[in-house]
Design an enzyme around this catalytic site. Structure first.
Site, PDB file in Angstrom:
ATOM      1  N   ASP A  94       0.857  -1.196   0.000  1.00 15.37           N
ATOM      2  CA  ASP A  94       0.000   0.000   0.000  1.00 15.37           C
ATOM      3  C   ASP A  94       0.896   1.251   0.000  1.00 15.37           C
ATOM      4  O   ASP A  94       1.810   1.372   0.824  1.00 15.37           O
ATOM      5  CB  ASP A  94      -0.861  -0.048   1.279  1.00 15.37           C
ATOM      6  CG  ASP A  94      -1.980   0.970   1.298  1.00 15.37           C
ATOM      7  OD1 ASP A  94      -2.412   1.406   0.213  1.00 15.37           O
ATOM      8  OD2 ASP A  94      -2.443   1.312   2.413  1.00 15.37           O
ATOM      9  N   HIS A  95       0.650   2.157  -0.907  1.00 16.06           N
ATOM     10  CA  HIS A  95       1.389   3.426  -0.979  1.00 16.06           C
ATOM     11  C   HIS A  95       2.913   3.271  -1.052  1.00 16.06           C
ATOM     12  O   HIS A  95       3.655   3.925  -0.297  1.00 16.06           O
ATOM     13  CB  HIS A  95       1.038   4.346   0.211  1.00 16.06           C
ATOM     14  CG  HIS A  95      -0.381   4.828   0.171  1.00 16.06           C
ATOM     15  ND1 HIS A  95      -0.798   5.829  -0.660  1.00 16.06           N
ATOM     16  CD2 HIS A  95      -1.484   4.411   0.839  1.00 16.06           C
ATOM     17  CE1 HIS A  95      -2.103   6.025  -0.506  1.00 16.06           C
ATOM     18  NE2 HIS A  95      -2.545   5.168   0.395  1.00 16.06           N
ATOM     19  N   GLU A 146      -1.484   6.028  -8.870  1.00 16.92           N
ATOM     20  CA  GLU A 146      -2.419   7.053  -8.366  1.00 16.92           C
ATOM     21  C   GLU A 146      -2.259   8.360  -9.121  1.00 16.92           C
ATOM     22  O   GLU A 146      -1.152   8.813  -9.377  1.00 16.92           O
ATOM     23  CB  GLU A 146      -2.211   7.281  -6.859  1.00 16.92           C
ATOM     24  CG  GLU A 146      -3.167   8.335  -6.304  1.00 16.92           C
ATOM     25  CD  GLU A 146      -3.324   8.312  -4.782  1.00 16.92           C
ATOM     26  OE1 GLU A 146      -3.082   7.264  -4.162  1.00 16.92           O
ATOM     27  OE2 GLU A 146      -3.705   9.349  -4.230  1.00 16.92           O
ATOM     28  N   GLY A 191      -7.718   8.359   7.227  1.00 18.64           N
ATOM     29  CA  GLY A 191      -7.867   8.630   8.654  1.00 18.64           C
ATOM     30  C   GLY A 191      -9.307   8.723   9.118  1.00 18.64           C
ATOM     31  O   GLY A 191     -10.254   8.436   8.368  1.00 18.64           O
ATOM     32  N   HIS A 234      -9.219   4.976  -2.272  1.00 15.61           N
ATOM     33  CA  HIS A 234      -8.531   5.015  -0.971  1.00 15.61           C
ATOM     34  C   HIS A 234      -9.402   5.801   0.012  1.00 15.61           C
ATOM     35  O   HIS A 234     -10.387   6.417  -0.376  1.00 15.61           O
ATOM     36  CB  HIS A 234      -7.169   5.711  -1.110  1.00 15.61           C
ATOM     37  CG  HIS A 234      -6.134   4.834  -1.721  1.00 15.61           C
ATOM     38  ND1 HIS A 234      -5.038   4.401  -1.029  1.00 15.61           N
ATOM     39  CD2 HIS A 234      -6.060   4.280  -2.955  1.00 15.61           C
ATOM     40  CE1 HIS A 234      -4.309   3.624  -1.817  1.00 15.61           C
ATOM     41  NE2 HIS A 234      -4.904   3.538  -2.997  1.00 15.61           N
ATOM     42  N   GLY A 235      -8.997   5.774   1.278  1.00 18.59           N
ATOM     43  CA  GLY A 235      -9.674   6.611   2.283  1.00 18.59           C
ATOM     44  C   GLY A 235     -11.149   6.296   2.416  1.00 18.59           C
ATOM     45  O   GLY A 235     -11.967   7.201   2.571  1.00 18.59           O
ATOM     46  N   SER A 280      -8.816   2.584   8.717  1.00 19.19           N
ATOM     47  CA  SER A 280      -9.205   3.292   9.946  1.00 19.19           C
ATOM     48  C   SER A 280     -10.361   2.613  10.677  1.00 19.19           C
ATOM     49  O   SER A 280     -10.381   2.569  11.915  1.00 19.19           O
ATOM     50  CB  SER A 280      -9.591   4.738   9.626  1.00 19.19           C
ATOM     51  OG  SER A 280      -8.478   5.420   9.110  1.00 19.19           O
TER      52      SER A 280
HETATM   53  P1  13P Z   1      -8.954   4.851   5.595  1.00 16.01           P
HETATM   54  O1  13P Z   1      -8.063   5.678   6.450  1.00 16.01           O
HETATM   55  O2  13P Z   1     -10.191   5.612   5.219  1.00 16.01           O
HETATM   56  O3  13P Z   1      -9.282   3.539   6.229  1.00 16.01           O
HETATM   57  O4  13P Z   1      -8.187   4.548   4.224  1.00 16.01           O
HETATM   58  C1  13P Z   1      -7.230   3.526   4.142  1.00 16.01           C
HETATM   59  C2  13P Z   1      -6.440   3.567   2.882  1.00 16.01           C
HETATM   60  O5  13P Z   1      -6.751   4.233   1.930  1.00 16.01           O
HETATM   61  C3  13P Z   1      -5.225   2.729   2.833  1.00 16.01           C
HETATM   62  O6  13P Z   1      -4.485   2.943   1.673  1.00 16.01           O
HETATM   63  O1  G3H Z   2      -2.774   4.855   3.602  1.00 15.54           O
HETATM   64  C1  G3H Z   2      -2.821   4.781   4.804  1.00 15.54           C
HETATM   65  C2  G3H Z   2      -3.071   3.489   5.457  1.00 15.54           C
HETATM   66  O2  G3H Z   2      -4.176   3.620   6.321  1.00 15.54           O
HETATM   67  C3  G3H Z   2      -1.841   2.984   6.167  1.00 15.54           C
HETATM   68  O3  G3H Z   2      -1.581   3.771   7.275  1.00 15.54           O
HETATM   69  O4  G3H Z   2       0.811   4.384   7.067  1.00 15.54           O
HETATM   70  O5  G3H Z   2      -0.375   4.446   9.274  1.00 15.54           O
HETATM   71  O6  G3H Z   2       0.187   2.256   8.199  1.00 15.54           O
HETATM   72  P1  G3H Z   2      -0.122   3.718   7.993  1.00 15.54           P
HETATM   73 ZN    ZN Z   3      -4.518   4.910   0.911  1.00 13.73          ZN
END
Ligand code: 13P
Ligand code: G3H
Ligand code: ZN
Length: 332
Positions: A94-95, A146, A191, A234-235, A280
Site C-alpha cells: 500500500d502506498h 495514483e 484517517g 482510498h480513504g 481506519s
Molecule cells: P482509511 O483511512 O479511510 O481507512 O483509508 C485507508 C487507505 O486508503 C489505505 O491505503
Molecule cells: O494509507 C494509509 C493506510 O491507512 C496505512 O496507514 O501508514 O499508518 O500504516 P499507515
Molecule cells: Zn490509501
C-alpha cells in the site's frame, strides 16, 4: 527471489475483471498484527470473499516485512483450514513510494504493489510508475498507480477540488504507464477525520455530522474515458459512529471523527471502482473493544482478554463491509 505463486497468493487481474463485470468491489484491508489478520481471514473464509491484504510502509516498519510476508503465506493455509478450498488472497504493498521498495516487495512474494507518485509532477509520476510496471509485470505482479491527491482534513472545499483527479489525464496516464488499476481522488481522504465540521451539515434527528457527497461526476467522467478500467478508492473508512461513541464513553477523545457514508461506498462498488481501501475502521473497532474492556475491568492484564474481543469486533466489521457494503461475498 520468491514468486507469489509459490505462496498460494493471486494477483489482482482476475479479481478486478470479475468485480467490474459483477458490480461489486474487492475489500482491501490493511494489517499490522496477528489479530487483524485472523479477523480478516475468518471473515473472508466464512463469506467466501476475495481479499487484498495490504501492507503499508508503516506496517513494514512496525511488524517487519519478513514476518508480514510469512503471515500472509500463513493466511492462505489458515483459510484452507477454515474450509475455504480455493482462497483468493492477494498480498499488496500500500502506498509504495519508490521503485526500490516496490522491487523489494515483488522479489519477496507480494502479488501486487502500489506505486504512489501522486505527489510528483505529472511526467515524473508517469516515469516512476512505468519503471515499476516494467519490473512488476516481468514477474506477473500487478500494479496500482495514483493520479490526483487525496485531500487533507485541513483543506478547504475549494482547495480539495483542485486536487481531484483530472479525467482528461487518465487515458494518457494509463496508456503510457501500463498500470493495472488507478487510484483516484474524488473527495475521500485517509484517517478518522475526513471532513471538518464546517464542511458538514448536521442531521437534525441524530445530531451527527453529515459529510459532503463524493464527486461522482468526476468518477463518471473517468469511467467514460477509460471504460472497464479498474478504479481504486482510498480513504474509504466510514468511521462508524457507534465505535466513536464507545471510544468517547470509555475514556477516549475523538471529537468530530467522520467518514464516508456507506451508501456512497455501495454506489462506488457498483461502478468501475473494484478495490475499496479500509484501514481506519478496523483501528476504531479494535480501539473501541479494548477501551471497553479496560474501562469495565480495570484489573484485566491478560492481552488475550482484550485483544480477543477486539478481534471479534474486527471480524464483525469485516463481514459487514463484505456483505452489506462491497458485495464481494460468495465471489471466491
Ligand atoms: P482509511 O483511512 O479511510 O481507512 O483509508 C485507508 C487507505 O486508503 C489505505 O491505503
Ligand atoms: O494509507 C494509509 C493506510 O491507512 C496505512 O496507514 O501508514 O499508518 O500504516 P499507515
Ligand atoms: Zn490509501
Amino acid at each position: 527471489m520468491v514468486s507469489f505463486k509459490e505462496l498460494g497468493l493471486v494477483n489482482t487481474r482476475e479479481m478486478f475483471a470479475k468485480a467490474i463485470n459483477g458490480g461489486y468491489a474487492i475489500p482491501a484491508f490493511n494489517f499490522n498484527n496477528m489479530e487483524q489478520l485472523q479477523a480478516i481471514v475468518k471473515a473472508c473464509a466464512e463469506t467466501k470473499s476475495p481479499v487484498i491484504l495490504q501492507v503499508s510502509k508503516g506496517a513494514r516498519n512496525y511488524a517487519n516485512q519478513t514476518l508480514l510476508r510469512y503471515m500472509a503465506q500463513g493466511a492462505v493455509e489458515y483459510a484452507k483450514e477454515l474450509g475455504w478450498e480455493n482462497p483468493q488472497i492477494c498480498l499488496h504493498l500500500d502506498h509504495g513510494d519508490s521503485f526500490e521498495l516496490c522491487k523489494s516487495c515483488v522479489d519477496f512474494g507480494f502479488s501486487s504493489v502500489m506505486i504512489d507518485g501522486s505527489h510528483l509532477p505529472y511526467e515524473e509520476n508517469i516515469a516512476l510508475t512505468k519503471q515499476v510496471v516494467e519490473y512488476a509485470h516481468a514477474h506477473d505482479v500487478t500494479v496500482e498507480a495514483e493520479l490526483g491527491v487525496l485531500a487533507g482534513v485541513e483543506d478547504e472545499v475549494q482547495a480539495e477540488e483542485s486536487h481531484y483527479t483530472k479525467p482528461e489525464e487518465v487515458i494518457d496516464f494509463a496508456t503510457r504507464t501500463g498500470c493495472d488499476s488507478l487510484a483516484i481522488s474524488i473527495g475521500t481522504s485517509h484517517g478518522a477525520y475526513k471532513f471538518t465540521p464546517e464542511q458538514c451539515t448536521v442531521d437534525p434527528e441524530t445530531g451527527r455530522l453529515v459529510p459532503p457527497p463524493l464527486a461522482f461526476d468526476i468518477l463518471d467522467a473517468i469511467m467514460e474515458q477509460l471504460p472497464g478500467f479498474p478504479i481504486v478508492l482510498h480513504g474509504s473508512s466510514s468511521v462508524p459512529q457507534e465505535y466513536v461513541e464507545i471510544i468517547n464513553n470509555n475514556g477516549g477523545k475523538m471529537p468530530n471523527a467522520v467518514g464516508i457514508p456507506e451508501e456512497q461506498l455501495r454506489k462506488a462498488a457498483a461502478s468501475a471502482v473494484c478495490k475499496i481501501n479500509i484501514d481506519s475502521d478496523s483501528r476504531l473497532a479494535f480501539t473501541a473493544a479494548v477501551r471497553k474492556v479496560f474501562n469495565e475491568k480495570p484489573g484485566e492484564f491478560d492481552p488475550r482478554k482484550y485483544c480477543g474481543p477486539a478481534r471479534e469486533e474486527m471480524e464483525r466489521l469485516y463481514k459487514h463491509k463484505i456483505q452489506e457494503v462491497l458485495g464481494s461475498n460468495g465471489k471466491a
